[in-house]
Scaffold this active site. Structure first.
Site, PDB file in Angstrom:
ATOM      1  N   TYR A   1      -1.309   1.575  11.371  1.00  0.00           N
ATOM      2  CA  TYR A   1      -1.936   0.261  11.468  1.00  0.00           C
ATOM      3  C   TYR A   1      -2.446  -0.007  12.886  1.00  0.00           C
ATOM      4  O   TYR A   1      -3.544  -0.538  13.069  1.00  0.00           O
ATOM      5  CB  TYR A   1      -0.971  -0.831  11.023  1.00  0.00           C
ATOM      6  CG  TYR A   1      -0.519  -0.687   9.591  1.00  0.00           C
ATOM      7  CD1 TYR A   1      -1.403  -0.367   8.566  1.00  0.00           C
ATOM      8  CD2 TYR A   1       0.821  -0.852   9.243  1.00  0.00           C
ATOM      9  CE1 TYR A   1      -0.990  -0.212   7.263  1.00  0.00           C
ATOM     10  CE2 TYR A   1       1.256  -0.717   7.929  1.00  0.00           C
ATOM     11  CZ  TYR A   1       0.343  -0.396   6.949  1.00  0.00           C
ATOM     12  OH  TYR A   1       0.754  -0.244   5.650  1.00  0.00           O
TER      13      TYR A   1
ATOM     14  N   ASN B   1       9.585   1.561  10.025  1.00  0.00           N
ATOM     15  CA  ASN B   1       8.560   2.460   9.478  1.00  0.00           C
ATOM     16  C   ASN B   1       7.562   2.808  10.589  1.00  0.00           C
ATOM     17  O   ASN B   1       6.417   2.354  10.603  1.00  0.00           O
ATOM     18  CB  ASN B   1       7.865   1.827   8.272  1.00  0.00           C
ATOM     19  CG  ASN B   1       7.024   2.820   7.513  1.00  0.00           C
ATOM     20  OD1 ASN B   1       6.681   3.888   8.021  1.00  0.00           O
ATOM     21  ND2 ASN B   1       6.678   2.463   6.287  1.00  0.00           N
TER      22      ASN B   1
ATOM     23  N   GLU C   1       2.727  -7.071   6.440  1.00  0.00           N
ATOM     24  CA  GLU C   1       4.086  -6.894   6.919  1.00  0.00           C
ATOM     25  C   GLU C   1       4.461  -5.444   6.688  1.00  0.00           C
ATOM     26  O   GLU C   1       4.050  -4.837   5.695  1.00  0.00           O
ATOM     27  CB  GLU C   1       5.091  -7.785   6.162  1.00  0.00           C
ATOM     28  CG  GLU C   1       4.969  -9.265   6.455  1.00  0.00           C
ATOM     29  CD  GLU C   1       3.950  -9.973   5.573  1.00  0.00           C
ATOM     30  OE1 GLU C   1       3.614 -11.123   5.885  1.00  0.00           O
ATOM     31  OE2 GLU C   1       3.480  -9.379   4.581  1.00  0.00           O
TER      32      GLU C   1
ATOM     33  N   ILE D   1       0.868  -1.182   0.000  1.00  0.00           N
ATOM     34  CA  ILE D   1       0.000   0.000   0.000  1.00  0.00           C
ATOM     35  C   ILE D   1       0.895   1.219   0.000  1.00  0.00           C
ATOM     36  O   ILE D   1       1.916   1.246   0.689  1.00  0.00           O
ATOM     37  CB  ILE D   1      -0.982   0.016   1.194  1.00  0.00           C
ATOM     38  CG1 ILE D   1      -1.949   1.210   1.099  1.00  0.00           C
ATOM     39  CG2 ILE D   1      -0.253  -0.040   2.516  1.00  0.00           C
ATOM     40  CD1 ILE D   1      -3.090   1.198   2.109  1.00  0.00           C
ATOM     41  N   ALA D   2       0.519   2.202  -0.798  1.00  0.00           N
ATOM     42  CA  ALA D   2       1.312   3.429  -0.855  1.00  0.00           C
ATOM     43  C   ALA D   2       0.454   4.608  -1.282  1.00  0.00           C
ATOM     44  O   ALA D   2      -0.492   4.461  -2.049  1.00  0.00           O
ATOM     45  CB  ALA D   2       2.469   3.260  -1.831  1.00  0.00           C
ATOM     46  N   VAL D   3       0.822   5.755  -0.778  1.00  0.00           N
ATOM     47  CA  VAL D   3       0.289   7.038  -1.216  1.00  0.00           C
ATOM     48  C   VAL D   3       1.490   7.823  -1.727  1.00  0.00           C
ATOM     49  O   VAL D   3       2.550   7.833  -1.089  1.00  0.00           O
ATOM     50  CB  VAL D   3      -0.411   7.782  -0.057  1.00  0.00           C
ATOM     51  CG1 VAL D   3      -0.799   9.197  -0.458  1.00  0.00           C
ATOM     52  CG2 VAL D   3      -1.635   6.999   0.410  1.00  0.00           C
TER      53      VAL D   3
END
Length: 162
Positions: free
Chosen positions: A123, A116, A111, A77-79
């Site tokens: 999360y 991070n 994961e 997942i990324a923005v």
């Protein structure tokens, strides 16, 4: 200022978008980016649920996940960097969690890089729990934290850590 959710398009990732997603991946994770082949493989995986987030037709985020029976795994997942720190990642993750619940998912896994801290905090804000470490999980040898989220009253009562 954060864009309004009504400005967003949350939709299935298409193979036509893979080049754009790979370019975004290189910007988001230059040290350990997924390849075109990795994304393409995830597109054909049984149970694949890959999504893009767009604003006015422009990609601002993407996620790669799959469902097996009543379990979902969030693989990526990324923005995009210029859209971070506006609550977009939080809303994107919430949208995905709502969607997987509609598919009968009871537990979600992911994961995340051990260092991070912002992602781990995000999360955990959604209720994910750190349940283990995957040593040398990433290609650069970095460890990953394995996180689990039991969805809405589906958590087993006989868990050993309770």
């Amino acid at each position: 200022m954060s864009p309004e959710v009504s400005d967003w398009q949350y939709e299935s990732m298409t193979t036509a978008e893979l080049e754009t997603v790979v370019e975004a991946e290189l910007r988001c994770f230059p040290e350990d980016a997924w390849t075109f082949g990795m994304f393409a493989d995830m597109m054909t995986m049984h149970g694949a649920m890959n999504r893009v987030l767009k604003r006015h037709g422009d990609l601002i985020g993407y996620l790669v996940s799959f469902i097996v029976l009543d379990e979902a795994h969030l693989a990526n997942i990324a923005v995009l960097p210029e859209h971070r720190r506006r609550g977009i990642g939080r809303k994107f993750l919430a949208q995905w969690l709502d969607e997987i619940k509609q598919h009968g998912v009871q537990v979600a896994y992911l994961e995340v890089r051990q260092n991070n801290v912002p992602a781990i905090a995000l999360y955990e804000a959604f209720g994910f729990e750190q349940v283990g470490i995957r040593p040398r999980y990433y290609s650069n040898g970095e460890d990953a934290v394995l996180m689990t989220l039991w969805l809405e009253d589906t958590q087993p009562t006989d868990r050993m850590d309770r």
